[in-house]
Scaffold this motif. Structure first.
Motif: not given
Length: 862
Positions: A258-259, A299-300, A328-329, A45-52
């Motif tokens: 988004q949230w 996405y955000e 992505h924050q 499974e692809v898992q990823g986390f980061g930011t804009n």
């Protein structure tokens, strides 16, 4: 028609083939998985986390040029910080208006070059990315738009979705964008292994028929597939959700979401327990069979206008429960302008300037990699403990505790299961392994047995509300490089270890005494006595070099005395005061002066309790009925300045002339406690926009009432034309600061009282509720008429009522009411933090459909 049919067959074949050969694909169950990807297990499974992050474009780009900052160096430095925060994904909506012409031809300019550079920097750190080639935005925000050459500037978002020429321009642009060869890698975007997912465009907001929407999306996908690109293509499906079937029936492989659970643009920091707002991410069309076959990413997201550090891991947990694989924050502030927070003032994120929030994002990244996809979580408040994570609103703390990892955003008393097995520590403040009073983040990583790397950021102090209106000349956060003692209690280092600086220019010469060493910002190598190592500053470890370090310079050029007085206090009760004092030089003395006529010679020393925090207690004998006024005098290098005005001199000098002071209204214990006063507190209400609502002055000097002309009580979802309206208008106000000086008296008042009037033809039911620090809500209904003016409900008769999600979240399809209260629990008045006022509960359908003219003056405990 035949050509279209053949094209669709080719497209289906391309997608099917991608699952066998591509580096990323979406399986039949709608899960994004790794294919033939270097460093990844096929099928995982692809898992990823980061930011804009937006330095190549728009305002961030212009500001770098204005400040004389090298965009390349700024990007490299910030991407290094991304790596320290555990980010492994990045997303940007590309300002197509800056890199295209009206026909959709790609313009190879400085913006595109810097995007290439950013992607290369990310790739070098092992960070993958999501690209959204079309933004539809002008490039101005927060400034006016410039004249730009792109198709978005010519047509605008709405026409781009329907105008034939604009659609052809987008097809042309997408084709050229994916064929563009990154000048720093030599690889076309379409073939970049570190590109995980493509999102067609940013927040398209479709109208039209479902067939038109599906056709538009398919044309965009076809243009992208014509390049031979095999990457999964996603589309934003969290807007205009009445068109959900149109999105699902298209040729995309996934949906983007988004949230913003606390709304946007409050223009001040939000307070109170906001964990109920992030208890669950509910997708209304989650059960549609076609949607279940689609992968999902964020996405955000952000908890806008929230300065606390507890909330991001809770959001991440809810995302994983909803099936999100990447998040992505929005958005990481470039360090060169983070002190002012001018790019997106409702958001604030930077490791140097917001260390606790940044560590909270590091924890959120850990959530995305530790919590299984679709793991069903417990509901609030039980959801604050999950998968080795702990969240505490009261302590402003989020943390992860395992045998090998210990990450925390604030002081913690967590017990470690296996201190001798730790390999990674990231924190702020004090814990079982680190005692530190500075206000920067620190990272401790085990490189070899008995060998650790310490990275310590300089102190960050918020001297203003970072979420207010800002400009580049307004410094909201100051940076201070100073030396603090740090005690490191790690079994792998023992009680006798050496420390040597690694980063360039670090002149550290301190010595370890026991487990304590005076240390300044920088990177260091810690070696246990008797251990040997061949490591040097140039040694590589994971995705960094040991001597790397980047941080903004000291910016403290004056003394700051940050203090918030209690609005009120109780006669004869001692008053404890706290101030944050940041200065160029270490203060020699800090004194509090009482300035009342019979108190002018009263001087009380403030003692430093830790770091920049000073405290004092005014004895009960001096807390007398009336207005208690005081100042704080700070002496540095023999010179004294007195605050709040900061004038030179001391109040005990014969020629001291300044009359500015903090003041507290001291009143007898039986005096009612003000929870909300319309004249002074309206600007801090959390509520939906209400046309014509405003303050109306009253004949009493300084008094006013808040006018609520409610012409339509129905709350509708602008993004879902099929949603049922909710008949409610609610407001929330954080009262904890108002009652802080009288907290011990709160439980002695039997009645919750609303002062106001209704100009309706009949009494208007208004629910008045108290929210505790645990997020539970207890309310009762009063019938507000035109003449009485005072409406009371006994506190002991308040019953559990729903928590209204305020400020309203985005996307707007998320729940309006949240159940946070167990019927078995009882209200403890001493724990109240906020009030919630609602028009709608208790109304008949006929009443709900009427116009309401409500005036609210104040809310008290009596």
């Amino acid at each position: 028609m035949k050509k279209l049919f053949v094209g669709l067959l080719l497209l289906v074949g391309t997608v099917a083939n991608a699952q066998k050969t591509a580096d990323v694909y979406v399986d039949k169950a709608g899960v994004l998985r790794w294919g033939k990807t270097p460093g990844q297990r096929p099928g995982a499974e692809v898992q990823g986390f980061g930011t804009n992050y937006t330095v190549p474009f728009a305002y961030a780009y212009r500001t770098a040029k204005k400040l004389g900052v090298s965009p390349e160096k700024a990007i490299a430095d910030d991407v290094y910080h991304f790596s320290r925060l555990g980010f492994d994904s990045y997303r940007v909506h590309v300002w197509d208006t800056e890199i295209s012409d009206t026909l959709g031809n790609l313009l190879d300019n400085d913006h595109l070059r810097l995007l290439d550079f950013t992607l290369k920097q990310l790739k070098d750190r092992g960070i993958r990315f999501v690209l959204t080639p079309i933004a539809y935005w002008g490039n101005g925000w927060p400034e006016p738009d410039e004249k730009t050459p792109g198709f978005s500037a010519k047509y605008g978002k709405a026409a781009c979705l329907t105008n034939p020429d604009a659609i052809r321009a987008q097809e042309n642009y997408l084709y050229q964008f994916l064929n563009h060869v990154n000048r720093y890698t030599g690889i076309a975007y379409r073939d970049e292994p570190n590109l995980t997912v493509l999102e067609v465009s940013n927040e398209p907001h479709h109208g039209g028929t479902p067939a038109q929407v599906t056709t538009f999306i398919d044309r965009m996908v076809t243009a992208m597939r014509r390049t031979g690109c095999q990457k999964p293509i996603f589309y934003n499906i969290s807007h205009s959700i009445h068109l959900a079937d149109a999105y699902i029936n298209s040729t995309i492989q996934g949906g983007t979401f988004q949230w913003y659970p606390t709304g946007l643009e409050s223009r001040h920091a939000l307070t109170g327990n906001l964990l109920p707002n992030v208890d669950r991410y509910t997708i209304p069309f989650a059960d549609k069979p076609g949607f279940k076959k689609m992968a999902k990413i964020v996405y955000e997201f952000d908890a806008a206008d929230v300065g606390s550090s507890y909330i991001y891991p809770a959001m991440a947990r809810s995302f994983r429960e909803a099936g999100m694989q990447l998040a992505h924050q929005f958005a990481y502030d470039p360090t060169y302008m983070a002190a002012s927070n001018t790019e997106y003032a409702t958001h604030f994120m930077n490791l140097a300037y917001a260390p606790q929030k940044a560590l909270s994002l590091k924890l959120a990244s850990a959530v995305f990699h530790r919590v299984p996809l679709y793991q069903s979580g417990k509901r609030f408040p039980a959801d604050t403990l999950f998968n080795d994570f702990r969240i505490s609103y009261v302590r402003n703390l989020a943390e992860l505790v395992t045998d090998t990892q210990f990450i925390y955003t604030n002081d913690t008393d967590a017990k470690l299961p296996a201190p001798d097995k730790l390999t990674e520590i990231a924190g702020y403040g004090r814990s079982a392994v680190v005692q530190y009073d500075g206000t920067g983040a620190y990272f401790l990583d085990r490189i070899e047995p008995g060998v650790w790397r310490l990275e310590l950021m300089p102190d960050a102090v918020w001297v203003r509300d970072v979420f207010e209106r800002n400009n580049l000349s307004k410094e909201n956060v100051v940076i201070n490089w100073r030396t603090w003692p740090m005690t490191i209690n790690l079994p792998d280092l023992g009680t006798d270890f050496t420390i040597r600086p690694l980063n360039d220019g670090n002149a550290f010469t301190g010595q370890v005494s026991g487990m304590t060493v005076p240390v300044s910002p920088g990177s260091y190598l810690l070696v246990r006595k008797g251990a040997t190592t061949q490591l040097s500053g140039n040694s590589r470890w994971k995705n960094l070099t040991l001597n790397e370090f980047t941080a903004p310079a000291t910016s403290v050029a004056q003394t700051y005395v940050l203090h918030q007085p209690f609005p009120t206090a109780t006669t004869g009760q001692p008053l404890s005061l706290t101030a944050t004092i940041v200065s160029v030089n270490e203060p020699e003395a800090v004194n509090l002066f009482l300035t009342g006529v019979d108190q002018q010679r009263q001087t009380i020393p403030l003692q430093r309790s830790r770091g920049y925090t000073y405290t004092a207690q005014i004895p009960a004998s001096l807390v007398r009925e009336g207005i208690l006024r005081y100042t704080i005098a700070v002496t540095e290098k023999g010179n004294t300045r007195t605050y709040p005005s900061g004038v030179a001199g001391s109040p005990d000098s014969w020629d001291f002339y300044d009359t500015a002071a903090w003041s507290v209204r001291v009143m007898p214990k039986q005096t009612p406690i003000s929870l909300f006063n319309a004249a002074t507190d309206t600007d801090r209400l959390s509520r939906d926009y209400l046309p014509e609502s405003r303050l109306l002055p009253l004949s009493e000097t300084g008094d006013a009432e808040l006018w609520l002309p409610i012409t339509n009580l129905a709350t509708t979802d602008p993004e879902d034309k099929n949603a049922k309206p909710i008949y409610d208008y609610s407001m929330r106000y954080y009262v904890a600061a108002n009652v802080a000086g009288r907290r011990r008296d709160v439980s002695s008042f039997p009645n919750l009282v609303l002062y106001g009037r209704s100009l309706d033809n009949q009494p208007c039911p208004v629910q008045v509720a108290l929210i505790t620090r645990s997020g539970t809500v207890y309310g009762g209904t009063v019938l507000v008429d035109a003449t009485t003016g005072r409406f009371a409900v006994p506190v002991n008769q308040l019953k559990p009522v729903p928590f209204v999600s305020l400020p309203r979240p985005y996307p707007s399809f998320l729940p309006y009411f949240i159940n946070t209260t167990s019927p078995a629990t009882r209200l403890d008045p001493a724990t109240i933090e906020s009030i919630q006022l609602s028009v709608g509960p208790g109304m008949t359908p006929a009443q709900a459909n009427q116009k309401h003219d409500l005036r609210i003056r104040r809310v008290t405990l009596e």
